[in-house]
Design an enzyme around this catalytic site. Sequence first.
Site, mmCIF file in Angstrom:
data_model
loop_
_atom_site.group_PDB
_atom_site.id
_atom_site.type_symbol
_atom_site.label_atom_id
_atom_site.label_comp_id
_atom_site.label_asym_id
_atom_site.label_seq_id
_atom_site.Cartn_x
_atom_site.Cartn_y
_atom_site.Cartn_z
ATOM 1 N N VAL A 16 0.831 -1.208 0.000
ATOM 2 C CA VAL A 16 0.000 0.000 0.000
ATOM 3 C C VAL A 16 0.872 1.268 0.000
ATOM 4 C CG1 VAL A 16 -1.908 1.202 1.098
ATOM 5 C CG2 VAL A 16 -1.759 -1.282 1.292
ATOM 6 N N ILE A 59 -13.116 0.520 -2.706
ATOM 7 C CA ILE A 59 -14.539 0.923 -2.718
ATOM 8 C C ILE A 59 -14.742 2.051 -1.698
ATOM 9 C CG2 ILE A 59 -16.911 0.160 -2.305
ATOM 10 C CD1 ILE A 59 -15.975 -2.715 -2.876
ATOM 11 N N GLY A 114 0.228 -16.148 -4.227
ATOM 12 C CA GLY A 114 0.325 -14.891 -3.480
ATOM 13 C C GLY A 114 -1.022 -14.252 -3.195
ATOM 14 N N ASP A 165 -10.512 -11.033 9.718
ATOM 15 C CA ASP A 165 -10.287 -9.811 8.934
ATOM 16 C C ASP A 165 -11.628 -9.176 8.552
ATOM 17 O OD1 ASP A 165 -8.454 -8.112 7.079
ATOM 18 O OD2 ASP A 165 -9.975 -8.914 5.719
ATOM 19 N N LYS A 221 -13.299 -5.291 9.621
ATOM 20 C CA LYS A 221 -13.906 -4.331 8.687
ATOM 21 C C LYS A 221 -15.375 -4.104 9.042
ATOM 22 C CE LYS A 221 -10.704 -5.875 5.134
ATOM 23 N NZ LYS A 221 -10.489 -6.904 4.104
ATOM 24 N N GLY A 245 -5.012 -4.889 -2.779
ATOM 25 C CA GLY A 245 -4.023 -4.724 -3.840
ATOM 26 C C GLY A 245 -3.501 -3.302 -3.874
HETATM 27 N N1 LIG Z 1 -2.297 -5.025 0.899
HETATM 28 C C1 LIG Z 1 -3.564 -4.681 0.757
HETATM 29 O O1 LIG Z 1 -4.172 -4.939 -0.283
HETATM 30 C C2 LIG Z 1 -4.276 -3.954 1.855
HETATM 31 C C3 LIG Z 1 -5.625 -3.609 1.679
HETATM 32 C C4 LIG Z 1 -6.291 -2.891 2.671
HETATM 33 C C5 LIG Z 1 -5.614 -2.552 3.817
HETATM 34 N N2 LIG Z 1 -4.323 -2.927 3.995
HETATM 35 C C6 LIG Z 1 -3.645 -2.534 5.238
HETATM 36 O O2 LIG Z 1 -2.569 -1.664 4.904
HETATM 37 C C7 LIG Z 1 -1.529 -1.815 5.849
HETATM 38 C C8 LIG Z 1 -0.240 -2.144 5.108
HETATM 39 O O3 LIG Z 1 -0.426 -3.341 4.379
HETATM 40 P P1 LIG Z 1 0.581 -3.802 3.227
HETATM 41 O O4 LIG Z 1 -0.124 -4.881 2.498
HETATM 42 O O5 LIG Z 1 1.094 -2.636 2.477
HETATM 43 O O6 LIG Z 1 1.735 -4.448 4.093
HETATM 44 P P2 LIG Z 1 3.214 -4.821 3.628
HETATM 45 O O7 LIG Z 1 3.312 -4.931 2.153
HETATM 46 O O8 LIG Z 1 3.641 -5.953 4.463
HETATM 47 O O9 LIG Z 1 4.056 -3.522 4.049
HETATM 48 C C9 LIG Z 1 4.312 -3.202 5.395
HETATM 49 C C10 LIG Z 1 5.354 -2.110 5.421
HETATM 50 O O10 LIG Z 1 5.607 -1.790 6.785
HETATM 51 C C11 LIG Z 1 7.013 -1.811 7.019
HETATM 52 N N3 LIG Z 1 7.256 -2.248 8.394
HETATM 53 C C12 LIG Z 1 6.921 -3.413 8.965
HETATM 54 N N4 LIG Z 1 7.308 -3.439 10.249
HETATM 55 C C13 LIG Z 1 7.901 -2.247 10.486
HETATM 56 C C14 LIG Z 1 8.518 -1.672 11.614
HETATM 57 N N5 LIG Z 1 8.599 -2.321 12.778
HETATM 58 N N6 LIG Z 1 9.020 -0.420 11.494
HETATM 59 C C15 LIG Z 1 8.947 0.248 10.320
HETATM 60 N N7 LIG Z 1 8.368 -0.249 9.213
HETATM 61 C C16 LIG Z 1 7.860 -1.488 9.302
HETATM 62 C C17 LIG Z 1 7.585 -2.792 6.024
HETATM 63 O O11 LIG Z 1 8.962 -2.489 5.816
HETATM 64 P P3 LIG Z 1 9.871 -3.243 4.717
HETATM 65 O O12 LIG Z 1 9.258 -2.924 3.387
HETATM 66 O O13 LIG Z 1 11.205 -2.644 4.878
HETATM 67 O O14 LIG Z 1 9.792 -4.700 5.064
HETATM 68 C C18 LIG Z 1 6.694 -2.518 4.814
HETATM 69 O O15 LIG Z 1 7.203 -1.459 4.052
HETATM 70 C C19 LIG Z 1 -2.006 -2.894 6.827
HETATM 71 O O16 LIG Z 1 -2.625 -2.286 7.933
HETATM 72 C C20 LIG Z 1 -3.042 -3.662 6.018
HETATM 73 O O17 LIG Z 1 -3.998 -4.301 6.818
HETATM 74 C C21 LIG Z 1 -3.648 -3.621 3.031
#
Ligand SMILES: NC(=O)c1ccc[n+]([C@@H]2O[C@H](COP(=O)([O-])OP(=O)(O)OC[C@H]3O[C@@H](n4cnc5c(N)ncnc54)[C@H](OP(=O)(O)O)[C@@H]3O)[C@@H](O)[C@H]2O)c1
Length: 426
Positions: free
Chosen positions: A15, A135, A186, A200, A204, A301
Amino acid sequence: MTSSFKIAIAGLGTVGGGVVKALALRGEDLSRRAGRRLEIVGVSARDKNKARGFAVKGWTDDPLSLAKGDADMVVELIGGEEGIARQLVETALANKKHVVTANKALLAKHGLQLAQLAEKNGVTLKFEAAAAGGIPIVKALREGLIAHGVDAVKGILNGTCNYILTEMESSGRSFADVLKEAQAKGYAEADPTLDVGGGDTAHKLALLASLAFGTVPNLDAVAVEGIEHITPDDIAFASEFGYRIKLLGVARRIGNKIDQKVHPAMVKVRAALANVPGAANGVLVDAGEAGSFFFSGRGAGEAPTASAVIADIVEAAGGVLSPVFGRPASDLSRLAPADGKQAVSSWYLRFEVLDVPGVLASIAGHLAEAGVSIESMIQRVRAPGAPVAIVMITHETAQAAVERALKAIAASDKVRARPCMIPMES
Ligand SMILES: NC(=O)c1ccc[n+]([C@@H]2O[C@H](COP(=O)([O-])OP(=O)(O)OC[C@H]3O[C@@H](n4cnc5c(N)ncnc54)[C@H](OP(=O)(O)O)[C@@H]3O)[C@@H](O)[C@H]2O)c1
């Protein structure tokens, strides 16, 4: 344009990376919309040296420092209901910085306290991306559908579950098989528990219910059941009856109580929610006299989720500081949870039994004793000696009565597996 609007982003994964890329690509237009130049002044993640596919400017190893610097807004995209994400959001709000987050777990658990903190410090906390990804359902419930009140919100809120159920239907394969493939592609996490177990969706749903009913987000009041026990047989029988199985989050007002539950449901094949395919999400809002409204699209995504985050950033930069859950935190009520076990519906029941005389009569007897009457039935004989599947659709009955009957039926040594019960969505 007046002074720039300074943004700090913590978390540069799926994200966060999407947000940085969108701001790089469309920053000028977005700045014009906000009325202020949007400027990223700091970023942080775990690993400074990770290849990210975009230019990283303003790096700091310490995400908390972003909440203490000169940013106007902190965008929290790390995730997790506690730890660094919670600390960061709390520190940013306490330091009078607006916050945008996609973190449903954090808000479902600590929403009230964070809303109070935002209000106390005169800043906003926005979370469009936390429910149903791209959405704009948060905005719709917070601002759009307020005139006549909301009676119910029903949604397919987890793309992983919807993908698995869709694949099970199209291929006839088992839950375990499809899950394994989804993990390899994935589409599912290595630990899928939070998705397939319904947790999850519950996060929501708790947020959507708060926006819809003006209540304090109450995760503990959500009854949760996942999709792990759904079999290819259930999916095939559903199709025979003209239904499709979907994992739904359902929140409805019952008198002055709120019923919130996450469970697999039989949805009529022609209904809008039955036609939300693959990893997509869909939300149906029953907005009283205004009617029913259906929203669907990509619920996760990079691009869809970044789209929702960017919408929040631009809105806040433009000075729109709506209350976090649509009302001042002090106005959020604590409506008592409804007794979900008294909820009435028709039920799909499946029993795996030995093909011996008297089994059907015994099942029918227990159902009758609990006041459950049967509308239709299918019995399917498999190989000789193998258990027989008996499937029934009941007339409208309270959940508690059906559970009582199933408990008695499951105790029989002729019943080979835990009976399955799934409500039929009206
Ligand atoms: N992915 C989706 O489609 C989606 C949809 C809706 C909501 N969300 C929400 O959006 C948020 C992020 O999700 P994501 O999918 O983007 O997760 P992600 O791809 O796992 O990214 C997490 C990020 O946080 C960083 N991080 C993790 N631990 C950390 C720490 N202790 N200190 C500093 N940085 C740290 C990671 O660093 P590194 O990159 O260096 O590892 C990474 O850049 C979550 O709350 C998730 O529930 C995600």
